[in-house]
Design a protein around this motif. Structure first.
Motif, mmCIF file in Angstrom:
data_model
loop_
_atom_site.group_PDB
_atom_site.id
_atom_site.type_symbol
_atom_site.label_atom_id
_atom_site.label_comp_id
_atom_site.label_asym_id
_atom_site.label_seq_id
_atom_site.Cartn_x
_atom_site.Cartn_y
_atom_site.Cartn_z
ATOM 1 N N ARG A 75 0.568 4.017 -2.687
ATOM 2 C CA ARG A 75 0.291 5.401 -2.278
ATOM 3 C C ARG A 75 1.205 6.372 -3.022
ATOM 4 O O ARG A 75 0.781 7.416 -3.491
ATOM 5 C CB ARG A 75 0.535 5.555 -0.773
ATOM 6 C CG ARG A 75 -0.740 5.597 0.013
ATOM 7 C CD ARG A 75 -0.477 5.772 1.482
ATOM 8 N NE ARG A 75 -1.362 4.881 2.208
ATOM 9 C CZ ARG A 75 -0.995 3.942 3.032
ATOM 10 N NH1 ARG A 75 0.276 3.747 3.298
ATOM 11 N NH2 ARG A 75 -1.887 3.190 3.635
ATOM 12 N N ASP B 198 -4.081 8.220 3.598
ATOM 13 C CA ASP B 198 -4.095 6.836 4.040
ATOM 14 C C ASP B 198 -4.676 5.914 2.969
ATOM 15 O O ASP B 198 -4.295 4.755 2.853
ATOM 16 C CB ASP B 198 -4.935 6.769 5.334
ATOM 17 C CG ASP B 198 -4.811 5.445 6.022
ATOM 18 O OD1 ASP B 198 -3.791 4.762 5.804
ATOM 19 O OD2 ASP B 198 -5.721 5.079 6.783
ATOM 20 N N ILE C 58 -6.162 13.636 5.777
ATOM 21 C CA ILE C 58 -5.365 12.541 6.353
ATOM 22 C C ILE C 58 -5.902 11.196 5.840
ATOM 23 O O ILE C 58 -5.138 10.313 5.450
ATOM 24 C CB ILE C 58 -5.399 12.596 7.904
ATOM 25 C CG1 ILE C 58 -4.704 13.869 8.387
ATOM 26 C CG2 ILE C 58 -4.737 11.362 8.515
ATOM 27 C CD1 ILE C 58 -4.879 14.170 9.867
ATOM 28 N N GLN C 59 -7.233 11.085 5.813
ATOM 29 C CA GLN C 59 -7.850 9.836 5.330
ATOM 30 C C GLN C 59 -7.525 9.604 3.851
ATOM 31 O O GLN C 59 -7.305 8.472 3.434
ATOM 32 C CB GLN C 59 -9.363 9.887 5.520
ATOM 33 C CG GLN C 59 -9.766 9.561 6.940
ATOM 34 C CD GLN C 59 -11.223 9.913 7.226
ATOM 35 O OE1 GLN C 59 -11.876 10.599 6.452
ATOM 36 N NE2 GLN C 59 -11.712 9.443 8.361
ATOM 37 N N ARG D 98 0.826 -1.220 0.000
ATOM 38 C CA ARG D 98 0.000 0.000 0.000
ATOM 39 C C ARG D 98 0.856 1.265 0.000
ATOM 40 O O ARG D 98 0.487 2.268 -0.603
ATOM 41 C CB ARG D 98 -0.937 0.000 1.212
ATOM 42 C CG ARG D 98 -2.099 -0.936 0.976
ATOM 43 C CD ARG D 98 -3.103 -0.887 2.076
ATOM 44 N NE ARG D 98 -4.182 -1.835 1.804
ATOM 45 C CZ ARG D 98 -5.176 -2.077 2.626
ATOM 46 N NH1 ARG D 98 -5.231 -1.458 3.802
ATOM 47 N NH2 ARG D 98 -6.119 -2.927 2.321
ATOM 48 N N THR E 276 -9.042 16.188 8.640
ATOM 49 C CA THR E 276 -9.134 14.740 8.819
ATOM 50 C C THR E 276 -9.365 14.049 7.482
ATOM 51 O O THR E 276 -8.797 12.989 7.215
ATOM 52 C CB THR E 276 -10.291 14.371 9.776
ATOM 53 O OG1 THR E 276 -10.285 15.293 10.842
ATOM 54 C CG2 THR E 276 -10.158 12.978 10.312
#
Lengths: 358, 140
Positions: A24, A232, A228-229, A20, A225
């Motif tokens: 990413r 991820d 950030i998600q 991942r 947030t």
């Protein structure tokens, strides 16, 4: 972590994490260089356009359609393409495939000469005009309306003031009625400190960034947030596509006509006139008890924009005998778009409206 | 590795927890009278500044024979007026054309005969239930 991952143990988890991380990095570069996802791809025609008002007619996708056409009315603060984000994630496409003849009332940013638009213009001019155009286009003298958020308020006002009109069914989606329960908006427009007259007289059109800031302030940690998600989940194409579509939609918040903003602030937020049955539009008293058509109201359980208690009284205020209220899990936007809506709201709307559209 | 000690999962739950806490804290703050007073005082200052700067800009633009924002807005309003009239003419022409063709062109498309699946299923059951009766009558 799934049962399979637990069974595979630490080695598999580490392998997955490394994989991942690589994904990413690769997809992160793609994210920065690619163009935003296309939205609103379902084929349609603009059948009426006048100032801020725009009426779309979507091409039917079913061999036979219900007799009664349906008009989706968008909130005045946002673009209507949230009803038609992408194939498979489009309420419009869903309704078309289930045999509805779909029209959408969208709003363009009001122009400077439209700074004086009031509820009267929306409820006694734009919506009736669209209803008339739909009758002309289809040859059917009845129409069902689905109104979302403030679009629901306008649809509700239209229904109350045209009780003997062509409205066949009404669906309100997360529609505020008791504005005293809109806690944070009450604070933002505090009667003691907020000089709405000065603002409106000075700007004419209330800028979109001001509206967007108010929405963002309802959940200040939401945007950081979400970023950030995103970081991820950069490996996950579906997540990234969905993130980009929704952020694009949120960033395209519309400015509001000054008079309309003044009326919303004074009549709805300050004096709660819709709930207290004291609202008048164009000299006519708005009496929700005059609404007799079948009505359904869908409320989102975790709505941070229109709190549950603000929309809850709607069903008890209308005079219809055939009335349905559904409370669904999810928030203000996930109620109508995204995977949550595909499973929960859309099939309910299809079933409820289908039975009443023959 | 279980969910409890997976660093990525721990990080995710911490982020969610922080989001909830920050949101709830700021919502409490935003509901206070002090917050409303401070925000609106700042807004008032911003508006005053905006008005003052706007006035100066208009005077400067006038000095250099340049159109001000009001002039451009006025032009926009005039164009919008022309556009409105054109739309009206277009609409009248469309109505006339539709009347001439009997409105048939506008009403083409799939037939409006769809019935909801439940009703359609009921109809089908009624039909199949009625069939044997007819057959027995024929037989007799």
């Amino acid at each position: 972590m799934t049962a399979v991952e637990e069974k595979d143990g630490t080695g598999a988890t580490i392998r997955r994490m490394v994989d991942r991380t690589i994904q990413r990095n690769i997809k992160g570069v793609q994210f920065l260089t690619s163009s935003p996802p296309t939205i609103g791809q379902t084929p349609k025609d603009v059948i009426a356009q006048r100032g801020t008002m725009k009426l779309y007619h979507y091409h039917p996708q079913s061999e036979e359609i219900y007799r009664v056409p349906v008009l989706l009315t968008m909130a005045t603060t946002n673009r209507a393409y949230v009803f038609d984000l992408a194939p498979g994630f489009s309420l419009v496409e869903f309704l078309l495939k289930h045999g509805f003849d779909v029209f959408v009332l969208d709003w363009d940013p009001p122009r400077s000469d439209e700074r004086g638009l009031r509820f009267e213009d929306y409820v006694l001019d734009f919506i009736p005009d669209c209803v008339e155009q739909i009758a002309e286009e289809t040859g059917v003298d009845e129409v069902s309306i689905i109104g979302y958020c403030m679009g629901g308020v306008l649809s509700l006002l239209y229904a109350a003031l045209h009780s003997d009109g062509p409205l066949k069914n009404l669906i309100c989606l997360t529609t505020p009625v008791d504005w005293s329960e809109m806690d944070l908006f009450q604070s933002f427009s505090h009667k003691k400190y907020f000089d709405v007259d000065r603002l409106v007289d000075s700007v004419g059109i209330v800028p979109a960034d001001m509206i967007m800031t108010a929405f963002d302030m309802l959940r200040p940690a939401n945007k950081p947030t979400a970023r950030i998600q995103l970081l991820d989940n950069l490996w996950n194409d579906d997540f990234v596509r969905s993130y980009r579509m929704f952020t694009r939609w949120q960033n395209e918040t519309l400015p509001l006509a000054g008079e309309y903003f003044r009326q919303t602030t004074k009549d709805l937020l300050w004096d709660n006139k819709l709930y207290n049955d004291t609202l008048t539009i164009g000299g006519q008293k708005v009496d929700l008890k005059k609404i007799k058509v079948p009505i359904m109201h869908a409320i989102a359980q975790h709505d941070h924009i229109v709190p549950f208690n603000a929309s809850k009284p709607l069903i008890s205020k209308v005079g219809s005998k055939d009335k349905t209220e559904i409370v669904l899990k999810g928030g203000h936007v996930s109620l109508i778009a995204g995977p949550n809506a595909v499973l929960r709201l859309w099939p309910t709307v299809d079933e409820w409206l289908g039975e009443r559209s023959v | 590795m279980t969910k409890a000690n997976d660093p990525a999962d721990l990080w995710r739950s911490w982020v969610s927890k922080m989001e909830r806490e920050i949101d709830s804290m700021s919502q409490k703050l935003m509901k206070t009278d002090e917050f409303a007073r401070t925000t609106h005082t700042l807004n008032d200052i911003r508006m005053s500044l905006r008005d003052a700067v706007g006035g100066v800009s208009t005077k400067n633009l006038e000095l250099f024979h340049m159109p001000s924002k009001e002039d451009i807005t006025d032009l926009g309003d005039r164009l919008a007026g022309i556009e409105r009239r054109l739309t009206m003419i277009e609409r009248i022409l469309t109505t006339l054309a539709s009347e001439k063709s009997g409105g048939a062109a506008a009403r083409s498309g799939p037939p409006r005969t769809k019935v909801p699946p439940k009703k359609a299923a009921k109809k089908a059951t009624k039909k199949t239930a009625a069939k044997p009766k007819k057959q027995s009558k024929d037989a007799s």
